[in-house]
Write an enzyme that holds these catalytic residues in place. Sequence first.
Site, PDB file in Angstrom:
ATOM      1  N   CYS A 118     129.616  34.159  76.105  1.00  0.00           N
ATOM      2  CA  CYS A 118     129.532  34.216  74.809  1.00  0.00           C
ATOM      3  C   CYS A 118     129.550  35.570  74.573  1.00  0.00           C
ATOM      4  O   CYS A 118     128.821  37.149  75.310  1.00  0.00           O
ATOM      5  CB  CYS A 118     127.234  34.055  73.912  1.00  0.00           C
ATOM      6  SG  CYS A 118     127.301  34.781  72.258  1.00  0.00           S
ATOM      7  N   CYS A 122     129.810  39.093  67.584  1.00  0.00           N
ATOM      8  CA  CYS A 122     130.711  38.259  66.346  1.00  0.00           C
ATOM      9  C   CYS A 122     129.720  37.156  64.281  1.00  0.00           C
ATOM     10  O   CYS A 122     129.652  37.995  64.120  1.00  0.00           O
ATOM     11  CB  CYS A 122     131.611  36.924  66.007  1.00  0.00           C
ATOM     12  SG  CYS A 122     131.930  36.196  68.324  1.00  0.00           S
ATOM     13  N   THR A 209     121.185  36.709  69.210  1.00  0.00           N
ATOM     14  CA  THR A 209     122.435  36.882  70.418  1.00  0.00           C
ATOM     15  C   THR A 209     122.565  38.216  70.125  1.00  0.00           C
ATOM     16  O   THR A 209     123.222  38.889  69.028  1.00  0.00           O
ATOM     17  CB  THR A 209     123.733  36.427  69.548  1.00  0.00           C
ATOM     18  OG1 THR A 209     123.413  35.037  69.664  1.00  0.00           O
ATOM     19  CG2 THR A 209     124.943  36.414  69.857  1.00  0.00           C
ATOM     20  N   GLU A 275     120.202  36.332  74.494  1.00  0.00           N
ATOM     21  CA  GLU A 275     119.567  35.634  73.923  1.00  0.00           C
ATOM     22  C   GLU A 275     118.155  36.913  73.919  1.00  0.00           C
ATOM     23  O   GLU A 275     117.340  36.471  74.505  1.00  0.00           O
ATOM     24  CB  GLU A 275     119.202  34.688  73.289  1.00  0.00           C
ATOM     25  CG  GLU A 275     120.683  33.563  73.272  1.00  0.00           C
ATOM     26  CD  GLU A 275     121.414  33.685  72.233  1.00  0.00           C
ATOM     27  OE1 GLU A 275     120.956  34.067  71.262  1.00  0.00           O
ATOM     28  OE2 GLU A 275     122.862  33.424  72.793  1.00  0.00           O
ATOM     29  N   HIS A 310     131.040  32.022  60.085  1.00  0.00           N
ATOM     30  CA  HIS A 310     130.214  32.279  61.070  1.00  0.00           C
ATOM     31  C   HIS A 310     130.478  30.661  61.880  1.00  0.00           C
ATOM     32  O   HIS A 310     130.652  30.684  63.211  1.00  0.00           O
ATOM     33  CB  HIS A 310     128.599  31.849  61.515  1.00  0.00           C
ATOM     34  CG  HIS A 310     128.342  32.867  62.638  1.00  0.00           C
ATOM     35  ND1 HIS A 310     128.867  34.066  63.343  1.00  0.00           N
ATOM     36  CD2 HIS A 310     127.439  32.379  63.385  1.00  0.00           C
ATOM     37  CE1 HIS A 310     128.433  33.556  64.782  1.00  0.00           C
ATOM     38  NE2 HIS A 310     127.246  32.806  64.116  1.00  0.00           N
ATOM     39  N   TYR A 314     133.135  29.620  65.787  1.00  0.00           N
ATOM     40  CA  TYR A 314     133.303  29.025  66.804  1.00  0.00           C
ATOM     41  C   TYR A 314     134.109  28.577  67.334  1.00  0.00           C
ATOM     42  O   TYR A 314     133.931  27.594  68.728  1.00  0.00           O
ATOM     43  CB  TYR A 314     132.216  27.743  66.518  1.00  0.00           C
ATOM     44  CG  TYR A 314     130.213  28.378  67.135  1.00  0.00           C
ATOM     45  CD1 TYR A 314     129.880  29.590  66.119  1.00  0.00           C
ATOM     46  CD2 TYR A 314     129.568  27.685  67.935  1.00  0.00           C
ATOM     47  CE1 TYR A 314     128.845  29.706  66.941  1.00  0.00           C
ATOM     48  CE2 TYR A 314     128.636  28.132  68.296  1.00  0.00           C
ATOM     49  CZ  TYR A 314     127.897  29.549  67.386  1.00  0.00           C
ATOM     50  OH  TYR A 314     126.355  29.880  67.995  1.00  0.00           O
ATOM     51  N   CYS A 316     135.653  30.563  69.286  1.00  0.00           N
ATOM     52  CA  CYS A 316     135.189  31.637  70.466  1.00  0.00           C
ATOM     53  C   CYS A 316     135.407  30.622  71.704  1.00  0.00           C
ATOM     54  O   CYS A 316     135.505  30.689  72.471  1.00  0.00           O
ATOM     55  CB  CYS A 316     134.284  32.530  70.647  1.00  0.00           C
ATOM     56  SG  CYS A 316     132.502  31.329  70.463  1.00  0.00           S
ATOM     57  N   GLU A 464     124.531  26.562  73.180  1.00  0.00           N
ATOM     58  CA  GLU A 464     124.616  27.508  71.849  1.00  0.00           C
ATOM     59  C   GLU A 464     126.136  26.593  71.122  1.00  0.00           C
ATOM     60  O   GLU A 464     125.911  26.865  69.830  1.00  0.00           O
ATOM     61  CB  GLU A 464     125.151  28.530  72.268  1.00  0.00           C
ATOM     62  CG  GLU A 464     125.369  29.649  71.242  1.00  0.00           C
ATOM     63  CD  GLU A 464     126.178  31.220  71.568  1.00  0.00           C
ATOM     64  OE1 GLU A 464     127.175  31.228  72.718  1.00  0.00           O
ATOM     65  OE2 GLU A 464     125.733  32.741  71.438  1.00  0.00           O
TER      66      GLU A 464
HETATM   67 FE1  SF4 Z   1     128.760  34.250  71.297  1.00  0.00          FE
HETATM   68 FE2  SF4 Z   1     131.215  32.519  69.736  1.00  0.00          FE
HETATM   69 FE3  SF4 Z   1     128.471  33.125  68.512  1.00  0.00          FE
HETATM   70 FE4  SF4 Z   1     130.889  35.246  69.444  1.00  0.00          FE
HETATM   71  S1  SF4 Z   1     130.722  33.583  67.708  1.00  0.00           S
HETATM   72  S2  SF4 Z   1     129.500  35.590  69.039  1.00  0.00           S
HETATM   73  S3  SF4 Z   1     130.660  34.202  71.199  1.00  0.00           S
HETATM   74  S4  SF4 Z   1     129.029  32.103  70.368  1.00  0.00           S
HETATM   75 FE    FE Z   2     126.529  32.236  68.331  1.00  0.00          FE
END
Ligand code: SF4
Ligand code: FE
Length: 507
Positions: A118, A122, A209, A275, A310, A314, A316, A464
């Site tokens: 992570c 974001c 985060t 975190e 958001h 994810y 990501c 997560e």
């Molecule tokens: Fe972390 Fe993914 Fe959240 Fe971005 S979207 S802060 S990489 S968990």
């Molecule tokens: Fe997150």
Amino acid sequence: MNAILPPDREESTAERWARFRPIDGAEAYVDSLRGRAVTVYLFGERVAEPVDHPVIRPSINALAATYDLARDEPALATAHSPLIDAPVNRFLHIPTCPEDLVLKNRMQRRLGQLTGTCFQRCAGLDTISVLHSITYDIDEAHGTRYHERYLAFLKEAQRHNVIIGAGMTDPKGDRSRRPHEQDDPDLFLHVTRRTERGLYVTGAKAHMTGGLNSHWICVMPTMNLSEADRDYAVVGLVPGDAPGLTYIYGRQSCDTRALEGGEIDQGNAHYGGQETLVVFDEVFIPWEHVLMDGEYEFAQAMVSRFTAYHRASYVCKTGLGDVMVGAAAAIAEYNGADKASHIRDKLVEMTHLNETIFSSGIASSHEAKPLASGAWINDEMLSNVCKHNVTRFPYEIARFAQDLAGGLMVTLPSEADFKHEEAGPLLAKYLRGRSDIPVETRTRMLRLIENMTLGRNAVGYLTESLHGAGSPQAQRIQILRGMDLPRKKAYAERLAGIDVIATDAGD
Ligand code: SF4
Ligand code: FE
């Protein structure tokens, strides 16, 4: 705990910005975190300099990667800001068309590939994105001037190229009670008093985060609020080193391997997530940095718009999924098993799951819609489907990676044994796979898979994925709200020749 500041220490917005110099890259970012007056606890001790702490540093490196990417791939990781008429890091750019959101998703996947964890930036982007429309809508309803304050802050944030963290999740205490009904009022962050120059907040934000790695924390409500919760309806911007803040660092599985001195056993020694529990004890926010104060009826919209952004962020995890597929393919090769058809089929299945996540996330960006303020927002249904896929598929992908890795992943001796004068040669002889692959190569790949499925970065790849941006049930509630059964029933009834009017009186 920190004492309340006397009134003459209530910082103005200019004084708050004066602590930052514009950040021109990853190195300047790391430097910007040095020497801050922050109170941080980890392993029962106060941390003198978080930047140099071996457990904390990988999380800083992951955020630093967002600056590197802006330098290395500007078409992907920067955007032109009409606010300051200059290119800015995409993590500070407000989406004003579907393409902005699509590029954001591609950037997130890329950063997942590069860090395997992570990268923490974001939620802050999604916060400033949602505040564009929420401040606008509150002003329309109440004649306030939040949007102007918001734009002034955002311009400075873009000029200084800072990290903004999202302080959303309150500890929540007794889940059956509203914020004002809690025995301890601080279990939801709230306004304690207002002065001529601003307001004070007390409470905490949980599992935040990248909290400690952010220059600014934006506090905001975590759920819908009622009139009696008016003091909990607060949005405000707080510098990460503001007086009254205390950070208590969340430990992660296998985190102490970073203290052992070696590198191999960490699996991914350079990058990690972060975190923290952030405690706010009478923290001052000047009026110009207050973006909601008491407009409780907008809390619900704020939360649901935030999740629309958001939950698509994810994607990501598909970058991490790419790393998992690659690691599984590599270890199969090192073991000499890569030609077996069932191995290739498992890699196909992993890829299918990973691309299914991406397809729902990227589709929610292509299907984005404009809001009154001019910002665009992801399609809510598809964004929720994306995040719901993320609560499941990484676990399946991780299971396949462990399957292909074999049991050695969890029975490997330590790096120190591999280096030991007598044990080392024995391990080099007996733990070799294909004879042309060095035993250290095989060991490193097994440790990476361990890192992402059981170790530090399993926090980011698995848990997560389950709980970040709302646990699975939160998405199911949104899917339930949006699934529009009457319309779908009507489609079916029409084709079945059923008299719709008779079964759906008055419609
Ligand atoms: Fe972390 Fe993914 Fe959240 Fe971005 S979207 S802060 S990489 S968990
Ligand atoms: Fe997150």
